[in-house]
Motif scaffolding. Sequence first.
Motif, PDB file in Angstrom:
ATOM      1  N   TRP A 201      -7.428   0.852   7.990  1.00  0.00           N
ATOM      2  CA  TRP A 201      -7.968  -0.119   8.932  1.00  0.00           C
ATOM      3  C   TRP A 201      -9.219   0.353   9.655  1.00  0.00           C
ATOM      4  CZ3 TRP A 201      -2.726  -1.398  11.682  1.00  0.00           C
ATOM      5  CH2 TRP A 201      -1.915  -2.106  10.783  1.00  0.00           C
TER       6      TRP A 201
ATOM      7  N   ASN B 143      -4.239  -3.184  -0.041  1.00  0.00           N
ATOM      8  CA  ASN B 143      -5.394  -2.945   0.824  1.00  0.00           C
ATOM      9  C   ASN B 143      -6.558  -2.291   0.100  1.00  0.00           C
ATOM     10  OD1 ASN B 143      -2.932  -2.943   2.536  1.00  0.00           O
ATOM     11  ND2 ASN B 143      -4.470  -2.804   4.161  1.00  0.00           N
TER      12      ASN B 143
ATOM     13  N   LYS C  45       0.838  -1.204   0.000  1.00  0.00           N
ATOM     14  CA  LYS C  45       0.000   0.000   0.000  1.00  0.00           C
ATOM     15  C   LYS C  45       0.873   1.255   0.000  1.00  0.00           C
ATOM     16  CE  LYS C  45      -0.768  -0.111   5.028  1.00  0.00           C
ATOM     17  NZ  LYS C  45      -0.711  -1.520   5.488  1.00  0.00           N
TER      18      LYS C  45
ATOM     19  N   SER D  69       6.694  -1.910   5.689  1.00  0.00           N
ATOM     20  CA  SER D  69       7.640  -0.837   5.987  1.00  0.00           C
ATOM     21  C   SER D  69       9.074  -1.327   6.202  1.00  0.00           C
ATOM     22  CB  SER D  69       7.149   0.010   7.158  1.00  0.00           C
ATOM     23  OG  SER D  69       6.707  -0.780   8.206  1.00  0.00           O
TER      24      SER D  69
ATOM     25  N   ILE E 214       4.565  -8.039   5.087  1.00  0.00           N
ATOM     26  CA  ILE E 214       5.540  -7.035   5.512  1.00  0.00           C
ATOM     27  C   ILE E 214       5.636  -5.892   4.513  1.00  0.00           C
ATOM     28  CG2 ILE E 214       7.974  -6.693   6.084  1.00  0.00           C
ATOM     29  CD1 ILE E 214       7.937  -9.396   7.351  1.00  0.00           C
TER      30      ILE E 214
ATOM     31  N   THR F 144       5.649  -5.921  10.132  1.00  0.00           N
ATOM     32  CA  THR F 144       7.018  -5.490  10.445  1.00  0.00           C
ATOM     33  C   THR F 144       7.369  -5.609  11.941  1.00  0.00           C
ATOM     34  OG1 THR F 144       7.289  -4.114   8.495  1.00  0.00           O
ATOM     35  CG2 THR F 144       8.588  -3.501  10.425  1.00  0.00           C
ATOM     36  N   PRO F 145       6.545  -5.085  12.852  1.00  0.00           N
ATOM     37  CA  PRO F 145       7.006  -5.124  14.245  1.00  0.00           C
ATOM     38  C   PRO F 145       6.896  -6.494  14.911  1.00  0.00           C
ATOM     39  CG  PRO F 145       5.098  -3.648  13.971  1.00  0.00           C
ATOM     40  CD  PRO F 145       5.274  -4.385  12.688  1.00  0.00           C
TER      41      PRO F 145
HETATM   42  C1  LIG Z   1       0.132  -2.333   6.027  1.00  0.00           C
HETATM   43  C2  LIG Z   1      -0.249  -3.732   6.319  1.00  0.00           C
HETATM   44  C3  LIG Z   1       0.717  -4.697   6.603  1.00  0.00           C
HETATM   45  C4  LIG Z   1       2.212  -4.412   6.684  1.00  0.00           C
HETATM   46  O1  LIG Z   1       2.506  -3.474   7.656  1.00  0.00           O
HETATM   47  P1  LIG Z   1       4.043  -3.100   8.035  1.00  0.00           P
HETATM   48  O2  LIG Z   1       3.989  -2.839   9.477  1.00  0.00           O
HETATM   49  O3  LIG Z   1       4.414  -1.952   7.214  1.00  0.00           O
HETATM   50  O4  LIG Z   1       4.875  -4.303   7.733  1.00  0.00           O
HETATM   51  C5  LIG Z   1       0.274  -5.989   6.839  1.00  0.00           C
HETATM   52  N1  LIG Z   1      -1.029  -6.311   6.804  1.00  0.00           N
HETATM   53  C6  LIG Z   1      -1.982  -5.413   6.549  1.00  0.00           C
HETATM   54  C7  LIG Z   1      -3.401  -5.831   6.531  1.00  0.00           C
HETATM   55  C8  LIG Z   1      -1.623  -4.100   6.287  1.00  0.00           C
HETATM   56  O5  LIG Z   1      -2.579  -3.197   6.036  1.00  0.00           O
END
Ligand SMILES: *Cc1c(COP(=O)(O)O)cnc(C)c1O
Length: 246
Positions: free
Chosen positions: A240, A60, A39, A226, A224, A208-209
């Motif tokens: 979200w 997304n 995204k 960021s 993943i 990521t975290p």
């Molecule tokens: C953005 C997103 C991720 C990845 O997020 P990061 O923290 O950047 O790795 C994973 N799953 C969903 C549903 C997301 O919207």
Amino acid sequence: MEDERTIKENLNGIRRRIGETCLRAGRNPAEVKLLLATKTVAPERIASAIKAGATLIGENRVQEFRDKNAALSALDRECHFIGHLQTNKVKEVLKYVTCIHSIDSLHLAQKLNDRLQFLQRTLEVFVQVNTSFEKSKFGVSPNYAPDLIKQVSELENLRVRGLMTIGTLFATGERARRCFRLLRGIRDEIAVMAIPGVDLRELSMGMTPDFEEAILEGATIVRIGSAIFGGRPTPDGFFWDEKDRP
Ligand SMILES: *Cc1c(COP(=O)(O)O)cnc(C)c1O
């Protein structure tokens, strides 16, 4: 190019961490797929990741698939939808994806099934479960997941293949693992029910975290963004949280 090299290094770093975590968990690294959450990422940068060996892409918003499709369609890749899907986007999302991770209502599943019947094809789907109990997140409550899966399994053109969750935001360690353990527990509970046509082999969890915690709890797909592409300009609440939507 500088950016291309950084993306490649980041990707390799994540792969290495996935491998190390599998080793710790006594799991085969081949069991864990890396999905790039792309995204807001420009298509040239996604192309760099694909050239560096990434194969699985998740968006997304349907509009981002549409906008980036021309630039990426010649590249070998598999596309999944990982965001909240509105029923008026069903027809369009099916042009791009082979799997949707975010089934969160019977209504949505029925709309997808109707369109798939028309197209005479099937689609793999995951049911999204809200394991963090945070109001801002989409997904069904854990209690309702078995019923929804039973109902979705009766729709002929959908193949239920897994569960998806977004864990507690910014949590690591035990707090993060709790959500993932809950998802795995729900999966195990439903597996015992042996619902015809349902095969919950996939657990889509970890970002990521918290992807290492997710792998320790059995993730088969980590999503993943960021850690590979850097930070995003748009807050995740935009993707979200219904009330933040335009
Ligand atoms: C953005 C997103 C991720 C990845 O997020 P990061 O923290 O950047 O790795 C994973 N799953 C969903 C549903 C997301 O919207």
